[in-house]
Design a protein around this motif. Sequence first.
Motif, mmCIF file in Angstrom:
data_model
loop_
_atom_site.group_PDB
_atom_site.id
_atom_site.type_symbol
_atom_site.label_atom_id
_atom_site.label_comp_id
_atom_site.label_asym_id
_atom_site.label_seq_id
_atom_site.Cartn_x
_atom_site.Cartn_y
_atom_site.Cartn_z
ATOM 1 N N GLN A 1 9.973 78.660 38.510
ATOM 2 C CA GLN A 1 9.613 77.526 39.366
ATOM 3 C C GLN A 1 9.392 77.956 40.822
ATOM 4 O O GLN A 1 9.156 77.120 41.683
ATOM 5 C CB GLN A 1 10.727 76.471 39.327
ATOM 6 C CG GLN A 1 10.965 75.872 37.989
ATOM 7 C CD GLN A 1 12.271 75.062 37.945
ATOM 8 O OE1 GLN A 1 12.952 74.883 38.944
ATOM 9 N NE2 GLN A 1 12.611 74.563 36.766
ATOM 10 N N LYS A 2 9.477 79.254 41.070
ATOM 11 C CA LYS A 2 9.325 79.830 42.417
ATOM 12 C C LYS A 2 10.427 79.367 43.372
ATOM 13 O O LYS A 2 10.246 79.334 44.581
ATOM 14 C CB LYS A 2 7.942 79.519 43.011
ATOM 15 C CG LYS A 2 6.790 80.046 42.192
ATOM 16 C CD LYS A 2 6.813 81.555 42.114
ATOM 17 C CE LYS A 2 5.616 82.063 41.325
ATOM 18 N NZ LYS A 2 5.835 83.375 40.782
ATOM 19 N N ASN A 3 11.569 79.017 42.817
ATOM 20 C CA ASN A 3 12.736 78.652 43.612
ATOM 21 C C ASN A 3 13.600 79.916 43.696
ATOM 22 O O ASN A 3 14.608 80.056 43.004
ATOM 23 C CB ASN A 3 13.484 77.491 42.956
ATOM 24 C CG ASN A 3 14.581 76.952 43.828
ATOM 25 O OD1 ASN A 3 15.026 77.605 44.760
ATOM 26 N ND2 ASN A 3 15.032 75.748 43.512
ATOM 27 N N LEU A 4 13.174 80.844 44.555
ATOM 28 C CA LEU A 4 13.755 82.181 44.582
ATOM 29 C C LEU A 4 15.191 82.207 45.095
ATOM 30 O O LEU A 4 16.001 83.010 44.627
ATOM 31 C CB LEU A 4 12.877 83.119 45.414
ATOM 32 C CG LEU A 4 11.447 83.317 44.895
ATOM 33 C CD1 LEU A 4 10.687 84.293 45.775
ATOM 34 C CD2 LEU A 4 11.451 83.779 43.445
ATOM 35 N N VAL B 1 13.774 89.818 43.082
ATOM 36 C CA VAL B 1 13.637 88.662 43.969
ATOM 37 C C VAL B 1 13.683 89.108 45.422
ATOM 38 O O VAL B 1 12.859 88.680 46.241
ATOM 39 C CB VAL B 1 14.717 87.599 43.680
ATOM 40 C CG1 VAL B 1 14.705 86.496 44.734
ATOM 41 C CG2 VAL B 1 14.515 87.000 42.291
ATOM 42 N N TYR B 2 14.631 89.972 45.750
ATOM 43 C CA TYR B 2 14.702 90.490 47.125
ATOM 44 C C TYR B 2 13.390 91.161 47.514
ATOM 45 O O TYR B 2 12.880 90.967 48.615
ATOM 46 C CB TYR B 2 15.833 91.503 47.273
ATOM 47 C CG TYR B 2 17.216 90.931 47.391
ATOM 48 C CD1 TYR B 2 17.524 89.962 48.352
ATOM 49 C CD2 TYR B 2 18.245 91.372 46.555
ATOM 50 C CE1 TYR B 2 18.807 89.452 48.462
ATOM 51 C CE2 TYR B 2 19.524 90.866 46.665
ATOM 52 C CZ TYR B 2 19.800 89.909 47.628
ATOM 53 O OH TYR B 2 21.070 89.408 47.737
ATOM 54 N N GLY C 1 18.728 81.494 36.188
ATOM 55 C CA GLY C 1 18.007 82.226 37.228
ATOM 56 C C GLY C 1 16.548 82.431 36.857
ATOM 57 O O GLY C 1 15.650 82.267 37.694
ATOM 58 N N ASN C 2 16.295 82.760 35.597
ATOM 59 C CA ASN C 2 14.912 82.928 35.136
ATOM 60 C C ASN C 2 14.124 81.632 35.290
ATOM 61 O O ASN C 2 12.960 81.646 35.685
ATOM 62 C CB ASN C 2 14.879 83.396 33.686
ATOM 63 C CG ASN C 2 15.340 84.817 33.512
ATOM 64 O OD1 ASN C 2 15.408 85.596 34.450
ATOM 65 N ND2 ASN C 2 15.701 85.175 32.298
ATOM 66 N N GLY C 3 14.771 80.517 34.959
ATOM 67 C CA GLY C 3 14.114 79.220 35.107
ATOM 68 C C GLY C 3 13.763 78.927 36.558
ATOM 69 O O GLY C 3 12.654 78.480 36.854
#
Length: 153
Positions: free
Chosen positions: A67-70, A97-98, A61-63
């Motif tokens: 990469q802005k792939n939320l 993220v939310y 998830g951090n990765g």
Amino acid sequence: QQNGQGNNAAAWYYLGRIYLQRGDLYGADSGLTRAEKLAPDCAKEIDGYRQNAWVALIKGGNGFEEQKNLDSALALYNQAGVIFRKSPIPYYQAASVYNEKGKTDSAAAAYGKAVAAGANATDTTEQKIRNRSAFNQGAILLNAQKHQEAAAA
């Protein structure tokens, strides 16, 4: 079922581990939960398997978040919360993220889950995350004019 193994903790334990290796977190959670209920002395070992999966999901998830792939990050954080509920970290990460996506109601709910998960935290990092989550939840609720809920948070 066929062999009358419904109350055999070992059967549930190994079923949970098989599901975990297959990536079926919901099946793994179900099997491991049942195993722990039938054999509470195995809780520490079961937690070890849960934590290993949790670590991999949080790192993934951090990765994705970097990469802005939320959406993918959010999916992994939510899965981490399913397999290991004793840490506030996955809920805190999901809430962040939310919040970044402008989904403040979901963020407030996730911060609330982080507070609940960290209620008995002894690790100082998890205590800080729990406390930060309580503050953030209160701030979001206050901004949404939900004063009584904000005060409770």
